[in-house]
Design a protein around this motif. Structure first.
Motif, short mmCIF file in Angstrom:
data_model
loop_
_atom_site.label_atom_id
_atom_site.label_comp_id
_atom_site.label_asym_id
_atom_site.label_seq_id
_atom_site.Cartn_x
_atom_site.Cartn_y
_atom_site.Cartn_z
N LEU A 80 -5.40 9.08 12.06
CA LEU A 80 -4.24 9.17 12.45
C LEU A 80 -3.83 7.56 12.99
O LEU A 80 -2.72 7.05 12.61
CB LEU A 80 -4.08 10.07 13.96
CG LEU A 80 -2.90 9.94 14.57
CD1 LEU A 80 -1.71 10.27 13.92
CD2 LEU A 80 -2.94 10.64 15.95
N ALA A 81 -4.90 6.82 13.59
CA ALA A 81 -4.73 5.79 13.95
C ALA A 81 -4.40 4.76 12.92
O ALA A 81 -3.49 3.84 12.78
CB ALA A 81 -5.88 4.97 14.68
N VAL A 82 -5.05 4.87 11.99
CA VAL A 82 -4.96 4.02 10.63
C VAL A 82 -3.36 4.19 9.94
O VAL A 82 -2.89 3.47 9.68
CB VAL A 82 -5.75 4.35 9.37
CG1 VAL A 82 -5.46 3.76 8.23
CG2 VAL A 82 -7.33 4.00 9.84
N SER A 83 -3.07 5.60 10.03
CA SER A 83 -1.64 5.95 9.47
C SER A 83 -0.61 5.38 10.36
O SER A 83 0.22 4.78 9.65
CB SER A 83 -1.50 7.28 9.41
OG SER A 83 -0.27 7.86 8.97
N LEU A 84 -0.95 5.20 11.52
CA LEU A 84 0.11 4.73 12.41
C LEU A 84 0.09 3.13 12.41
O LEU A 84 1.09 2.52 12.24
CB LEU A 84 -0.03 5.03 13.95
CG LEU A 84 0.13 6.59 14.28
CD1 LEU A 84 -0.32 6.83 15.72
CD2 LEU A 84 1.77 6.98 14.16
N ILE A 85 -0.85 2.42 12.14
CA ILE A 85 -0.83 1.30 12.09
C ILE A 85 -0.38 0.54 10.88
O ILE A 85 0.43 -0.34 10.64
CB ILE A 85 -2.35 0.61 12.25
CG1 ILE A 85 -2.80 0.69 13.56
CG2 ILE A 85 -2.57 -0.77 11.69
CD1 ILE A 85 -4.51 0.69 13.82
N ASP A 86 -0.69 1.57 9.62
CA ASP A 86 -0.24 1.24 8.27
C ASP A 86 1.51 1.37 8.45
O ASP A 86 2.19 0.30 7.89
CB ASP A 86 -0.75 2.08 7.34
CG ASP A 86 -0.21 1.88 6.00
OD1 ASP A 86 -0.10 0.86 5.59
OD2 ASP A 86 0.10 2.75 5.22
N THR A 87 1.93 2.14 9.05
CA THR A 87 3.53 2.50 9.20
C THR A 87 4.01 1.23 10.16
O THR A 87 5.12 0.73 9.57
CB THR A 87 3.80 3.79 9.82
OG1 THR A 87 3.17 4.78 8.94
CG2 THR A 87 5.05 4.22 9.88
N CYS A 88 3.45 0.88 11.04
CA CYS A 88 3.94 -0.10 11.82
C CYS A 88 3.81 -1.41 11.13
O CYS A 88 4.74 -2.27 11.00
CB CYS A 88 2.94 -0.52 13.27
SG CYS A 88 3.32 1.13 14.22
N LEU A 89 2.76 -1.82 10.43
CA LEU A 89 2.79 -3.09 9.61
C LEU A 89 3.83 -2.94 8.45
O LEU A 89 4.66 -3.91 8.15
CB LEU A 89 1.34 -2.95 8.93
CG LEU A 89 0.23 -3.61 9.84
CD1 LEU A 89 -1.20 -3.37 9.17
CD2 LEU A 89 0.53 -4.83 10.22
N GLU A 90 4.15 -1.77 7.95
CA GLU A 90 5.30 -1.58 6.59
C GLU A 90 6.63 -1.90 7.40
O GLU A 90 7.33 -2.69 6.91
CB GLU A 90 5.14 -0.28 6.31
CG GLU A 90 6.25 0.13 5.12
CD GLU A 90 6.49 1.40 4.88
OE1 GLU A 90 7.03 1.65 3.76
OE2 GLU A 90 5.54 2.34 5.24
N ASN A 91 6.85 -1.60 8.61
CA ASN A 91 7.72 -2.04 9.41
C ASN A 91 8.19 -3.41 9.43
O ASN A 91 9.24 -4.00 9.23
CB ASN A 91 7.97 -1.39 10.80
CG ASN A 91 8.63 0.24 10.81
OD1 ASN A 91 9.65 0.31 10.36
ND2 ASN A 91 7.75 0.99 11.31
N ARG A 92 7.08 -4.24 9.75
CA ARG A 92 7.11 -5.63 9.99
C ARG A 92 7.31 -6.44 8.72
O ARG A 92 7.76 -7.57 8.46
CB ARG A 92 6.03 -6.03 10.83
CG ARG A 92 5.92 -5.57 12.17
CD ARG A 92 7.01 -6.27 12.77
NE ARG A 92 6.19 -7.42 13.59
CZ ARG A 92 7.16 -8.08 14.44
NH1 ARG A 92 8.31 -7.95 14.74
NH2 ARG A 92 6.50 -9.01 15.27
N THR A 93 6.27 -5.87 7.62
CA THR A 93 6.29 -6.79 6.41
C THR A 93 6.92 -6.13 5.37
O THR A 93 7.09 -6.70 4.15
CB THR A 93 4.48 -6.89 6.08
OG1 THR A 93 4.30 -5.59 5.75
CG2 THR A 93 3.82 -7.46 7.23
N GLY A 94 7.26 -4.80 5.09
CA GLY A 94 7.55 -4.11 3.99
C GLY A 94 6.52 -3.78 2.87
O GLY A 94 6.93 -3.12 2.19
N ILE A 95 5.26 -4.00 3.36
CA ILE A 95 4.30 -3.75 2.58
C ILE A 95 3.50 -2.29 3.14
O ILE A 95 3.23 -2.57 4.42
CB ILE A 95 3.04 -4.96 2.48
CG1 ILE A 95 3.67 -6.24 1.86
CG2 ILE A 95 1.81 -4.37 1.46
CD1 ILE A 95 3.05 -7.48 1.94
N ARG A 96 3.22 -1.57 2.43
CA ARG A 96 2.46 -0.22 2.42
C ARG A 96 0.87 -0.34 2.16
O ARG A 96 0.79 -0.75 1.04
CB ARG A 96 3.19 0.96 1.76
CG ARG A 96 2.44 2.21 2.45
CD ARG A 96 3.37 3.32 2.73
NE ARG A 96 2.78 4.45 3.10
CZ ARG A 96 2.72 4.91 4.44
NH1 ARG A 96 3.15 3.91 5.09
NH2 ARG A 96 2.40 5.96 4.76
#
Length: 98
Positions: A80-96
């Motif tokens: 869950l934590a990894v998924s949320l962090i990944d989603t937040c990073l995608e918001n900032r960088t556009g990279i998943r």
């Protein structure tokens, strides 16, 4: 056999395939943008996930940070934590990442 032009089924549909839900989508979008919590409920296969994805798409387009986590694919707190962090990073960088 389904005739050509029938409704798509089997998973979330794209924005162009959502039919007759504009008022509801706008209402949910406004409520979330105002900081309210929203819960979508209803019987299976009526479009809850498609509506949620469309609201998320629109909010993201307006500059809101969004997150979508599929809890059926999450088996523990770390995932869950990894998924949320990944989603937040995608918001900032556009990279998943995952």
């Amino acid at each position: 056999m389904c005739p050509e032009g029938c409704f798509r089924w089997g998973g979330p549909v794209s924005e162009g395939d959502i039919v007759d839900r504009e008022d509801f989508i706008s209402s949910v979008q406004t409520r979330l943008a105002d900081g309210q919590s929203v819960m979508l409920s209803g019987p299976r296969r009526i479009g809850k996930t498609s509506i949620a994805y469309e609201v998320i798409r629109r909010l993201k387009q307006k500059g809101f940070y969004t997150a979508s986590v599929d809890f059926f694919r999450i088996s523990d707190r770390r995932e869950l934590a990894v998924s949320l962090i990944d989603t937040c990073l995608e918001n900032r960088t556009g990279i998943r990442l995952f």
